[in-house]
Design an enzyme around this catalytic site. Structure first.
Site, PDB file in Angstrom:
ATOM      1  N   ASP A 294     -13.186  10.610  86.928  1.00 49.54           N
ATOM      2  CA  ASP A 294     -13.281  11.793  86.077  1.00 49.54           C
ATOM      3  C   ASP A 294     -12.961  13.010  86.929  1.00 49.54           C
ATOM      4  O   ASP A 294     -12.923  12.930  88.165  1.00 49.54           O
ATOM      5  CB  ASP A 294     -14.693  11.900  85.483  1.00 49.54           C
ATOM      6  CG  ASP A 294     -14.806  12.954  84.384  1.00 49.54           C
ATOM      7  OD1 ASP A 294     -13.762  13.413  83.872  1.00 49.54           O
ATOM      8  OD2 ASP A 294     -15.936  13.334  84.049  1.00 49.54           O
ATOM      9  N   HIS A 295     -12.709  14.133  86.273  1.00 47.70           N
ATOM     10  CA  HIS A 295     -12.473  15.392  86.963  1.00 47.70           C
ATOM     11  C   HIS A 295     -13.769  16.200  87.007  1.00 47.70           C
ATOM     12  O   HIS A 295     -14.134  16.843  86.018  1.00 47.70           O
ATOM     13  CB  HIS A 295     -11.408  16.216  86.222  1.00 47.70           C
ATOM     14  CG  HIS A 295     -10.035  15.643  86.296  1.00 47.70           C
ATOM     15  ND1 HIS A 295      -9.145  15.678  85.226  1.00 47.70           N
ATOM     16  CD2 HIS A 295      -9.370  15.017  87.302  1.00 47.70           C
ATOM     17  CE1 HIS A 295      -8.009  15.117  85.587  1.00 47.70           C
ATOM     18  NE2 HIS A 295      -8.120  14.708  86.835  1.00 47.70           N
TER      19      HIS A 295
ATOM     20  N   PHE B 154     -14.534  16.038  80.976  1.00 48.90           N
ATOM     21  CA  PHE B 154     -14.429  15.068  79.868  1.00 48.90           C
ATOM     22  C   PHE B 154     -13.121  14.280  79.942  1.00 48.90           C
ATOM     23  O   PHE B 154     -12.481  14.035  78.927  1.00 48.90           O
ATOM     24  CB  PHE B 154     -14.546  15.773  78.503  1.00 48.90           C
ATOM     25  CG  PHE B 154     -15.508  16.926  78.477  1.00 48.90           C
ATOM     26  CD1 PHE B 154     -16.820  16.758  78.869  1.00 48.90           C
ATOM     27  CD2 PHE B 154     -15.107  18.176  78.057  1.00 48.90           C
ATOM     28  CE1 PHE B 154     -17.724  17.828  78.842  1.00 48.90           C
ATOM     29  CE2 PHE B 154     -15.989  19.251  78.030  1.00 48.90           C
ATOM     30  CZ  PHE B 154     -17.298  19.075  78.429  1.00 48.90           C
ATOM     31  N   HIS B 155     -12.761  13.849  81.158  1.00 44.27           N
ATOM     32  CA  HIS B 155     -11.508  13.101  81.347  1.00 44.27           C
ATOM     33  C   HIS B 155     -11.768  11.727  81.974  1.00 44.27           C
ATOM     34  O   HIS B 155     -11.184  11.393  83.004  1.00 44.27           O
ATOM     35  CB  HIS B 155     -10.549  13.892  82.238  1.00 44.27           C
ATOM     36  CG  HIS B 155     -10.144  15.213  81.688  1.00 44.27           C
ATOM     37  ND1 HIS B 155      -9.655  16.248  82.475  1.00 44.27           N
ATOM     38  CD2 HIS B 155     -10.125  15.683  80.412  1.00 44.27           C
ATOM     39  CE1 HIS B 155      -9.369  17.288  81.707  1.00 44.27           C
ATOM     40  NE2 HIS B 155      -9.660  16.972  80.455  1.00 44.27           N
ATOM     41  N   PRO B 156     -12.620  10.887  81.382  1.00 42.10           N
ATOM     42  CA  PRO B 156     -12.876   9.574  81.978  1.00 42.10           C
ATOM     43  C   PRO B 156     -11.653   8.673  81.874  1.00 42.10           C
ATOM     44  O   PRO B 156     -10.895   8.727  80.903  1.00 42.10           O
ATOM     45  CB  PRO B 156     -14.038   9.033  81.140  1.00 42.10           C
ATOM     46  CG  PRO B 156     -13.849   9.673  79.798  1.00 42.10           C
ATOM     47  CD  PRO B 156     -13.349  11.059  80.101  1.00 42.10           C
TER      48      PRO B 156
END
Length: 524
Positions: free
Chosen positions: A290-291, A459-461
């Site tokens: 994730d970021h 919110f970038h899984p």
């Protein structure tokens, strides 16, 4: 409840599932069923861009949290995920970023390099700037200029240039470095989710069935082949059969969960939960990326932040001109930078919002403010998604393990230094009157402490069913016939930037793979 068999059953109507349903149902001779756990996307806050924050922790949100994060002092981070037609594209920030060429080429997977995927980015795109070397028109997904036109966002870009960074009018053009205003997946000032772009135009096709409010519990596996899925609508059992393939597009958290519940995953862990093992695949649920992001927050007395969205003038602008603060995606501006001169590509991305953003967006803003900060673009830390129990209605156990590789925390601290330097520029002086949430100093210790206490997710899984490990190069699950995964979980490594556009392109190519139209990966 049991439906007649379909050719293809797609689980999850998010970024990828909407694309697959639309593309596969273009062939009138195949029957496609798309299954979504949530309802139809009729809620007005989905389509009003600034309304997305009001959807958090509602019935339209899976409302996940991380497990206790060891480096973040045991904090648990909120992880919103759309549970509605459109998936997380119904509540995301709408930023259109493809990622860097090196991201895809770095995967080292035949058929998944940047040049392989660029035609699929272009096939999806309808860019209001027109067609060019880097962009296309006529695709389903509208890509537009932001219409909020907030002066704080413009001032942030000016300040970044004053701090020595390049201006960049197109992060999807010749280069990624620099700062500018983001292009958005909007159409006429309204959200253009993947449901709006791809699914809605296909809903009248007689060969496409969309089932809403059905939570899939597992894949039906018979003699090593996927034959459909079983789930539940309210208290009624739902079984949907597939004659050709089942495609999991449930996202980086739910796709591995469904594989595990179906007996596909690390054998020892499955047996411990009394789940019959169909395929021993230790990589399922591993490699979670994730970021991580940290915001600096400054308050000011200028009455131009997104708090102005509640004023009558904002409503007039929206109704009459489809413009103004109600069209804001929140992170209106940003950019890409390198924290070290020896880097070949950016390693941090900034998102700037003309709003007070606290507690992962869960706390209501109370003052006019500017929030901005870096995220780590190529994290080395890896987490996992595991089962909390064998009950399919139990939420998965998610541990992102942010900063467990200290290199990520070092990158974040250097990104914060860049952010603090931007904040000191003349252009931002009217909007940085008071440091509301900033580090105590620029010492390494204070920057690290600030990052640990204030890290949130973008919110970038991704990465939990990776190509080359769990999947082959055509996204087929190893050891199981008739089963593919198509969503962010297939990425071996996370791309630089926001993930909706990359997932859309992956799904476009996946649809061609399923139909036998894509160029087949070469051997090796």
């Amino acid at each position: 409840m049991s439906d007649a068999p379909y050719d293809y059953v797609i689980v999850g109507a998010g970024s990828a599932g909407c694309v697959l349903a639309a593309r596969l149902s273009e062939d009138p001779d195949v029957r496609v069923c798309l299954i979504e756990a949530g309802p139809a996307d009729t809620h007005p806050d989905i389509h009003l861009p600034l309304g997305a924050g009001r959807l958090f922790r509602t019935r339209l949100d899976w409302d996940y949290d991380t497990h206790d994060e060891p480096v973040l002092n045991g904090r648990r981070l909120y992880l919103p995920r759309g549970r509605v037609l459109g998936g997380t594209t119904a509540l995301n920030g709408m930023v259109y970023i493809r990622g860097h060429r090196s991201d895809y080429d770095g995967w080292g997977r035949p058929g998944w390099g940047f040049d392989d995927l660029l035609p699929y980015f272009l096939r999806s795109e309808d860019n209001e700037r027109g067609a060019s070397e880097h962009h296309a028109t006529g695709g389903p997904l509208s890509v537009s200029e932001g219409r909020s036109r907030n002066p704080i966002s413009a001032a942030f870009v000016t300040a970044a240039v004053q701090a020595g960074h390049a201006a960049n009018a197109d992060f999807n053009g010749a280069g990624m470095d620099g700062f500018g205003l983001y292009q958005l997946t909007q159409r006429d000032g309204r959200r253009c989710s993947n449901a709006v772009a791809f699914l809605h135009p296909a809903l009248d096709r007689p060969n496409l069935t969309v089932l809403t409010n059905v939570q899939v519990h597992r894949v039906l596996l018979e003699q090593g082949r996927a034959r459909g899925v079983v789930g539940e609508r309210l208290d009624e059992r739902v079984e949907v059969r597939a004659e050709r393939e089942v495609l999991l597009s449930a996202g980086a958290y739910n796709s591995p969960q469904l594989l595990l519940l179906s007996g596909v995953g690390p054998a020892d862990e499955l047996r411990a939960l009394d789940i019959t093992v169909t395929a021993d695949l230790p990589g399922v649920g591993r490699n979670l990326q994730d970021h991580p992001a940290v915001n600096l927050v400054y308050t000011h007395s200028q009455p131009v932040s997104l708090l102005a969205a509640s004023e009558p003038e904002a409503l007039r602008l929206y109704e009459e001109e489809q413009a103004g603060p109600l069209t804001s995606n929140v992170p209106e501006a940003g950019g890409f930078a390198r924290t070290r001169p020896d880097l070949d590509v950016p390693d941090v991305q900034f998102h700037a919002s003309p709003l007070m953003l606290l507690n992962g967006g869960l706390s209501a803003p109370t003052e006019h403010a500017l929030s901005f900060g870096p995220c780590v673009l190529a994290p080395r830390s890896r987490g996992d998604v595991t089962l909390a129990s064998g009950d399919p209605t139990a939420k998965p156990r998610i541990r992102h393990a942010y900063y467990t590789d200290d290199a990520d925390l070092r990158t974040m601290t250097e990104g914060l230094r860049i952010g603090l330097e931007i904040a000191r520029q003349e252009a931002l002086a009217p909007y940085t009157e008071k440091a509301y949430l900033t580090p105590e100093s620029t010492s390494e210790e204070d920057l690290r402490d600030f990052a640990v206490r204030n890290t949130q997710t973008l919110f970038h899984p991704a990465g939990t069913c990776a190509i080359g490990d769990v999947l082959d190069d055509e996204l087929r699950v190893r050891g199981v016939e008739g089963l593919r995964v198509v969503d962010a979980s297939v990425m071996p490594a996370l791309v630089r930037g926001n993930t909706n556009a990359p997932i859309t392109a992956i799904a476009e190519r996946a649809a061609d793979l399923v139909r036998g139209r894509a160029a087949r990966p070469s051997a090796g």
